[in-house]
Design a protein around this motif. Structure first.
Motif, PDB file in Angstrom:
ATOM      1  N   LEU A  21      -1.243   7.264 -13.539  1.00  0.00           N
ATOM      2  CA  LEU A  21      -2.521   7.650 -12.923  1.00  0.00           C
ATOM      3  C   LEU A  21      -3.442   6.443 -12.745  1.00  0.00           C
ATOM      4  CD1 LEU A  21      -3.057  10.959 -14.899  1.00  0.00           C
ATOM      5  CD2 LEU A  21      -2.490  10.761 -12.471  1.00  0.00           C
ATOM      6  N   ALA A  22      -3.438   5.532 -13.716  1.00  0.00           N
ATOM      7  CA  ALA A  22      -4.235   4.303 -13.571  1.00  0.00           C
ATOM      8  C   ALA A  22      -3.732   3.488 -12.381  1.00  0.00           C
ATOM      9  CB  ALA A  22      -4.156   3.471 -14.854  1.00  0.00           C
ATOM     10  N   LEU A  23      -2.416   3.439 -12.223  1.00  0.00           N
ATOM     11  CA  LEU A  23      -1.837   2.712 -11.089  1.00  0.00           C
ATOM     12  C   LEU A  23      -2.205   3.388  -9.776  1.00  0.00           C
ATOM     13  CD1 LEU A  23      -0.032   0.406 -10.124  1.00  0.00           C
ATOM     14  CD2 LEU A  23       1.939   1.942 -10.376  1.00  0.00           C
ATOM     15  N   HIS A  24      -2.226   4.715  -9.774  1.00  0.00           N
ATOM     16  CA  HIS A  24      -2.613   5.401  -8.540  1.00  0.00           C
ATOM     17  C   HIS A  24      -4.092   5.185  -8.221  1.00  0.00           C
ATOM     18  CE1 HIS A  24      -3.398   9.076  -5.929  1.00  0.00           C
ATOM     19  NE2 HIS A  24      -2.676   8.234  -5.214  1.00  0.00           N
ATOM     20  N   MET A  25      -4.926   5.179  -9.232  1.00  0.00           N
ATOM     21  CA  MET A  25      -6.344   4.855  -9.004  1.00  0.00           C
ATOM     22  C   MET A  25      -6.467   3.483  -8.330  1.00  0.00           C
ATOM     23  SD  MET A  25      -8.073   6.001 -12.621  1.00  0.00           S
ATOM     24  CE  MET A  25      -7.854   7.639 -13.304  1.00  0.00           C
ATOM     25  N   TYR A  26      -5.739   2.525  -8.859  1.00  0.00           N
ATOM     26  CA  TYR A  26      -5.782   1.171  -8.302  1.00  0.00           C
ATOM     27  C   TYR A  26      -5.270   1.168  -6.862  1.00  0.00           C
ATOM     28  CZ  TYR A  26      -4.759  -3.796  -7.692  1.00  0.00           C
ATOM     29  OH  TYR A  26      -4.705  -5.085  -7.224  1.00  0.00           O
ATOM     30  N   LYS A  35      -6.996   0.026  -2.855  1.00  0.00           N
ATOM     31  CA  LYS A  35      -6.394  -0.926  -1.927  1.00  0.00           C
ATOM     32  C   LYS A  35      -5.958  -0.287  -0.621  1.00  0.00           C
ATOM     33  CE  LYS A  35      -6.687  -4.344  -4.825  1.00  0.00           C
ATOM     34  NZ  LYS A  35      -7.626  -5.463  -4.560  1.00  0.00           N
ATOM     35  N   SER A  36      -6.078   1.021  -0.537  1.00  0.00           N
ATOM     36  CA  SER A  36      -5.530   1.741   0.615  1.00  0.00           C
ATOM     37  C   SER A  36      -6.573   1.955   1.706  1.00  0.00           C
ATOM     38  CB  SER A  36      -4.983   3.100   0.172  1.00  0.00           C
ATOM     39  OG  SER A  36      -4.517   3.837   1.270  1.00  0.00           O
ATOM     40  N   ALA A  37      -6.154   1.746   2.945  1.00  0.00           N
ATOM     41  CA  ALA A  37      -7.020   2.040   4.090  1.00  0.00           C
ATOM     42  C   ALA A  37      -6.940   3.519   4.466  1.00  0.00           C
ATOM     43  CB  ALA A  37      -6.616   1.177   5.285  1.00  0.00           C
ATOM     44  N   ARG A  38      -5.925   4.219   3.947  1.00  0.00           N
ATOM     45  CA  ARG A  38      -5.739   5.647   4.229  1.00  0.00           C
ATOM     46  C   ARG A  38      -5.580   6.390   2.905  1.00  0.00           C
ATOM     47  NH1 ARG A  38      -1.431   5.584   9.313  1.00  0.00           N
ATOM     48  NH2 ARG A  38      -2.774   4.434  10.778  1.00  0.00           N
ATOM     49  N   PRO A  39      -6.675   6.598   2.189  1.00  0.00           N
ATOM     50  CA  PRO A  39      -6.594   7.164   0.839  1.00  0.00           C
ATOM     51  C   PRO A  39      -6.032   8.582   0.785  1.00  0.00           C
ATOM     52  CG  PRO A  39      -8.873   7.071   1.603  1.00  0.00           C
ATOM     53  CD  PRO A  39      -8.069   6.306   2.577  1.00  0.00           C
ATOM     54  N   PHE A  40      -6.261   9.376   1.828  1.00  0.00           N
ATOM     55  CA  PHE A  40      -5.746  10.750   1.820  1.00  0.00           C
ATOM     56  C   PHE A  40      -4.231  10.765   2.024  1.00  0.00           C
ATOM     57  CE2 PHE A  40     -10.214  11.164   3.216  1.00  0.00           C
ATOM     58  CZ  PHE A  40     -10.679  11.909   2.140  1.00  0.00           C
ATOM     59  N   LEU A  41      -3.747   9.909   2.901  1.00  0.00           N
ATOM     60  CA  LEU A  41      -2.299   9.766   3.076  1.00  0.00           C
ATOM     61  C   LEU A  41      -1.686   9.200   1.803  1.00  0.00           C
ATOM     62  CD1 LEU A  41       0.227   9.881   4.844  1.00  0.00           C
ATOM     63  CD2 LEU A  41      -0.361   7.576   5.693  1.00  0.00           C
ATOM     64  N   VAL A  85       6.625   8.316  -9.028  1.00  0.00           N
ATOM     65  CA  VAL A  85       7.865   8.244  -9.809  1.00  0.00           C
ATOM     66  C   VAL A  85       7.552   8.171 -11.305  1.00  0.00           C
ATOM     67  CG1 VAL A  85       9.881   6.820 -10.339  1.00  0.00           C
ATOM     68  CG2 VAL A  85       9.228   7.206  -7.957  1.00  0.00           C
ATOM     69  N   LEU A  86       6.597   7.323 -11.670  1.00  0.00           N
ATOM     70  CA  LEU A  86       6.232   7.171 -13.076  1.00  0.00           C
ATOM     71  C   LEU A  86       5.677   8.471 -13.657  1.00  0.00           C
ATOM     72  CD1 LEU A  86       4.580   3.624 -13.118  1.00  0.00           C
ATOM     73  CD2 LEU A  86       6.830   4.272 -13.982  1.00  0.00           C
ATOM     74  N   LEU A  87       4.857   9.169 -12.885  1.00  0.00           N
ATOM     75  CA  LEU A  87       4.284  10.416 -13.390  1.00  0.00           C
ATOM     76  C   LEU A  87       5.369  11.465 -13.621  1.00  0.00           C
ATOM     77  CD1 LEU A  87       1.803  11.926 -14.284  1.00  0.00           C
ATOM     78  CD2 LEU A  87       1.380  12.588 -11.903  1.00  0.00           C
ATOM     79  N   SER A  88       6.370  11.505 -12.751  1.00  0.00           N
ATOM     80  CA  SER A  88       7.469  12.455 -12.955  1.00  0.00           C
ATOM     81  C   SER A  88       8.226  12.136 -14.241  1.00  0.00           C
ATOM     82  CB  SER A  88       8.428  12.435 -11.759  1.00  0.00           C
ATOM     83  OG  SER A  88       9.186  11.236 -11.718  1.00  0.00           O
ATOM     84  N   GLY A  89       8.241  10.863 -14.637  1.00  0.00           N
ATOM     85  CA  GLY A  89       8.926  10.463 -15.852  1.00  0.00           C
ATOM     86  C   GLY A  89       8.239  10.919 -17.122  1.00  0.00           C
ATOM     87  N   ALA A  90       6.980  11.344 -17.012  1.00  0.00           N
ATOM     88  CA  ALA A  90       6.285  11.881 -18.183  1.00  0.00           C
ATOM     89  C   ALA A  90       6.804  13.268 -18.545  1.00  0.00           C
ATOM     90  CB  ALA A  90       4.776  11.942 -17.917  1.00  0.00           C
ATOM     91  N   LEU A  91       7.443  13.932 -17.573  1.00  0.00           N
ATOM     92  CA  LEU A  91       7.987  15.271 -17.780  1.00  0.00           C
ATOM     93  C   LEU A  91       9.474  15.187 -18.091  1.00  0.00           C
ATOM     94  CD1 LEU A  91       6.188  16.713 -14.684  1.00  0.00           C
ATOM     95  CD2 LEU A  91       5.718  17.486 -17.008  1.00  0.00           C
ATOM     96  N   ALA A  92      10.036  16.292 -18.604  1.00  0.00           N
ATOM     97  CA  ALA A  92      11.479  16.360 -18.831  1.00  0.00           C
ATOM     98  C   ALA A  92      12.203  16.181 -17.500  1.00  0.00           C
ATOM     99  CB  ALA A  92      11.837  17.706 -19.455  1.00  0.00           C
ATOM    100  N   ASN A  96       0.811  -1.215   0.000  1.00  0.00           N
ATOM    101  CA  ASN A  96       0.000   0.000   0.000  1.00  0.00           C
ATOM    102  C   ASN A  96       0.845   1.266   0.000  1.00  0.00           C
ATOM    103  OD1 ASN A  96      -2.316  -1.490  -0.048  1.00  0.00           O
ATOM    104  ND2 ASN A  96      -2.734  -1.323   2.155  1.00  0.00           N
ATOM    105  N   LEU A  97       2.061   1.177   0.530  1.00  0.00           N
ATOM    106  CA  LEU A  97       2.974   2.320   0.515  1.00  0.00           C
ATOM    107  C   LEU A  97       3.734   2.403  -0.800  1.00  0.00           C
ATOM    108  CD1 LEU A  97       4.494   2.227   4.116  1.00  0.00           C
ATOM    109  CD2 LEU A  97       2.835   3.857   3.209  1.00  0.00           C
ATOM    110  N   LEU A  98       4.077   1.266  -1.356  1.00  0.00           N
ATOM    111  CA  LEU A  98       4.886   1.236  -2.575  1.00  0.00           C
ATOM    112  C   LEU A  98       4.119   1.720  -3.798  1.00  0.00           C
ATOM    113  CD1 LEU A  98       6.956  -2.076  -2.299  1.00  0.00           C
ATOM    114  CD2 LEU A  98       7.811   0.277  -2.235  1.00  0.00           C
ATOM    115  N   LEU A  99       2.837   1.366  -3.896  1.00  0.00           N
ATOM    116  CA  LEU A  99       2.075   1.705  -5.093  1.00  0.00           C
ATOM    117  C   LEU A  99       1.982   3.213  -5.341  1.00  0.00           C
ATOM    118  CD1 LEU A  99      -0.798  -0.957  -5.157  1.00  0.00           C
ATOM    119  CD2 LEU A  99       1.208  -0.802  -6.637  1.00  0.00           C
TER     120      LEU A  99
END
Length: 460
Positions: free
Chosen positions: A31-36, A40-46, A12-19, A3-6
């Motif tokens: 973003l799809a991975l973050h949605m997923y 799975k997260s018990a603390r969605p705001f964190l 990290v992946l989103l930063s790779g979309a930028l220069a 839950n912390l790694l995702l």
């Protein structure tokens, strides 16, 4: 641990979309991975905060090069706080994630201190095959499309496929009613600076003469140009009070558009000046860089950074300006103003050609200029205007109205470019729509969120 790694991986992946990596397709995947990960997260705001901290820390790392880590940490943490409401998607359904994200992106573009929209999703999409959607609905529509693609990818992860969010791709068939009515011939001059850093202009006259010398080298090859374009801070010695600088500028027979710092009635002004021997037109920068050209909350900021006391507040301009040269209308945009939607829209509407004057010397050899160049490419598409982006240290580039780089310099050296940008007339659908473009993007994402709750709502 998962839950912390995702969210970390997503950031990290989103930063790779930028220069400097600049892989546009990483944006919808991240973003799809973050949605997923939210499902799975018990603390969605964190979870959302952690995702945003990682993304902003990496993408904005260039801000700490010469001012230290504390301002950088405050910036990326402050920006990350404005991502926290993404956690609401856990409660209301992942289908609402794109809508919440786009609302928050707009908030960050306006708040605080006039906003900091540098990391909008749209600006990672300069090379995307669907980037022309910006001409239909602007940067907000391009961001919305990235989010829509992410939603489809998320539905694939859940084996509950929905293709409804991709319908806006049909808008790419809408004709763009802008046309070329001629060309101008310009020499863009990148004079370079004695050294990179906050004190790039410690010897301001050296920066000025660097641009003079490079201009003379260019004109020795070909004098037949309609005007000469210099970057922001190319003239940091007031040409109206310094006789040597004024006479040197008057020595050129061609008109110049220069970036100059001047004083008027005691006020410090960052300006773009169309300089001719007989007359000068002045544009005063309207959207100043917070903590760079003026210090908000100065008493607090001075306790955080020792550089605050060395910053004298500039005075803000109060009107747009289009220079007129032999009937051609040219609108200047100075550096940070590029991320101000309303300001760029006014500039494009009142001109046939945009010139972006910037100074990247204060950010050293970092991705800052490459990120800004990507923003400029999206702005060219959005408003249907060719853009000449010129920097003291590079990269300087000629970008056509479809966002394609036609010519560019190498960074960190003196250079020049002879270019022939088109003079464009007409308005893109985005320009005609104005603020309704954002309303349309938000409305579409709301429709998608409510259209298929079984597919997009998380179930335990």
């Amino acid at each position: 641990m998962v839950n912390l790694l995702l969210p970390i991986i997503s950031g990290v992946l989103l930063s790779g979309a930028l220069a400097p990596i600049a892989l546009w397709w990483l944006a919808p995947i991240s973003l799809a991975l973050h949605m997923y990960s939210l499902t799975k997260s018990a603390r969605p705001f964190l979870n959302s905060f952690l995702f945003a901290v990682v993304f902003n820390a990496i993408a904005l790392q260039w801000t700490n090069i010469f001012v230290g880590s504390i301002p950088w940490i405050i910036l990326f943490c402050g920006q990350a706080v404005l991502f926290i409401p993404l956690g609401l998607a856990k409660k209301y359904g992942v289908g609402f994630y794109p809508l919440i994200f786009l609302i928050l992106e707009q908030v960050r573009s306006l708040f605080p201190f006039g906003g900091f929209g540098w990391l909008r999703l749209a600006y990672s999409q300069a090379d995307a095959p669907y980037n022309q959607i910006a001409a239909i609905g602007g940067a907000s529509a391009l961001s919305a499309l990235v989010l829509s693609i992410a939603l489809v990818l998320y539905s694939l992860l859940k084996f509950r496929i929905t293709l409804l969010p991709l319908l806006p791709l049909a808008l790419l068939l809408v004709p763009i009613d802008v046309k070329s009515v001629g060309e101008v011939r310009v020499v863009m001059v990148q004079g370079n600076v004695p050294r990179l850093g906050l004190d790039f202009n410690e010897r301001a006259t050296q920066v000025f003469f660097n641009h003079v010398q490079e201009t003379k080298r260019a004109l020795a090859l070909d004098e037949s140009v309609d005007f000469i374009l210099w970057p922001e801070n190319a003239v940091d010695v007031d040409p109206f009070t310094n006789l040597t600088v004024r006479e040197t500028l008057n020595s050129f027979s061609q008109p110049l558009i220069i970036g100059a710092v001047i004083r008027k009635e005691g006020q410090l002004l960052n300006t773009s000046i169309m300089w001719q021997r007989s007359s000068q037109e002045i544009y005063i920068k309207q959207h100043l860089t917070p903590f760079g050209e003026y210090i908000p909350l100065r008493s607090i900021a001075s306790k955080i950074s020792p550089y605050v006391e060395s910053v004298e507040d500039f005075t803000t301009g109060n009107s747009s300006k289009a220079f007129t040269l032999n009937g051609v209308k040219i609108a200047p945009i100075i550096c940070y103003e590029l991320i101000d939607d309303a300001l760029v829209a006014r500039a494009a509407r009142n001109s046939q050609l945009l010139v972006v004057q910037t100074n990247s010397a204060t950010f050293g050899k970092s991705p800052q200029n490459a990120q800004q160049l990507a923003i400029t490419r999206i702005r060219a598409i959005e408003y249907g205007r060719d853009i000449l982006s010129v920097s003291t240290t590079g990269v300087s580039a000629f970008i056509n109205h479809r966002g394609k780089i036609q010519a560019q310099t190498e960074p960190y050296q003196s250079a020049h470019l002879f270019v022939q940008p088109a003079l464009m007339e007409g308005q893109t659908p985005r320009d005609k729509a104005g603020d309704w473009a954002l309303v349309g993007s938000l409305s579409w994402l709301l429709i998608c969120a409510r259209a298929n709750p079984r597919t997009l709502k998380y179930r335990r």
